[in-house]
Design a protein around this motif. Structure first.
Motif: not given
Length: 144
Positions: A73, A114, A121-124
């Motif tokens: 992050p 994202e 901020v975040r990821w997947q």
């Protein structure tokens, strides 16, 4: 959080004022030269990263699993582009916040990241069902 974008210009201006007070215009020239060198180093890094990314397909990464393991992050979009050596495929609308990008590998695993104000901020990580689709062969690898 918005005040951070003003810190670097204010710091540069403060350095120039201190240099002028300490040794006049030769001090301003020396500090100005140092600041210009610092700026040129950043521009050179930016151009190198984008030059490497220009030679790869948009949204392609060698291994989505390895990219997922390396992400942290707060890293910038430019840092992620440097890691993947490819521009991400834009998922979000143009100019929308947060920005969402996707990178896909040859096995159709994807990492969707994202970015809010240019910071991760975040990821997947999404992996395909192994029985559903066969992996796509790598076009850059030599034929068997």
């Amino acid at each position: 959080m918005q005040f951070k974008k003003y810190l670097v210009p204010l710091g540069c201006a403060a350095l120039l004022v201190v240099a002028h007070r300490a040794s006049g215009w030769p001090g301003v020239a020396a500090v100005g030269g140092g600041l210009l060198m610092w700026l040129l180093l950043h521009v050179t890094r930016l151009m190198t990263v984008l030059k490497r990314a220009a030679h790869r397909p948009i949204g392609h990464v060698d291994s989505a699993v390895m990219l997922n393991a390396k992400l942290k992050p707060g890293v910038t979009l430019m840092h992620v582009i440097a890691m993947t050596r490819a521009l991400g495929e834009r998922i979000s609308d143009e100019g929308a916040e947060p920005e969402v990008y996707r990178w896909t590998d040859n096995g159709l695993s994807t990492v969707q990241a994202e970015f809010n104000h240019g910071k991760l901020v975040r990821w997947q990580l999404t992996r395909p069902d192994p029985e559903a689709t066969p992996p796509v062969p790598d076009p850059t690898s030599p034929a068997p």
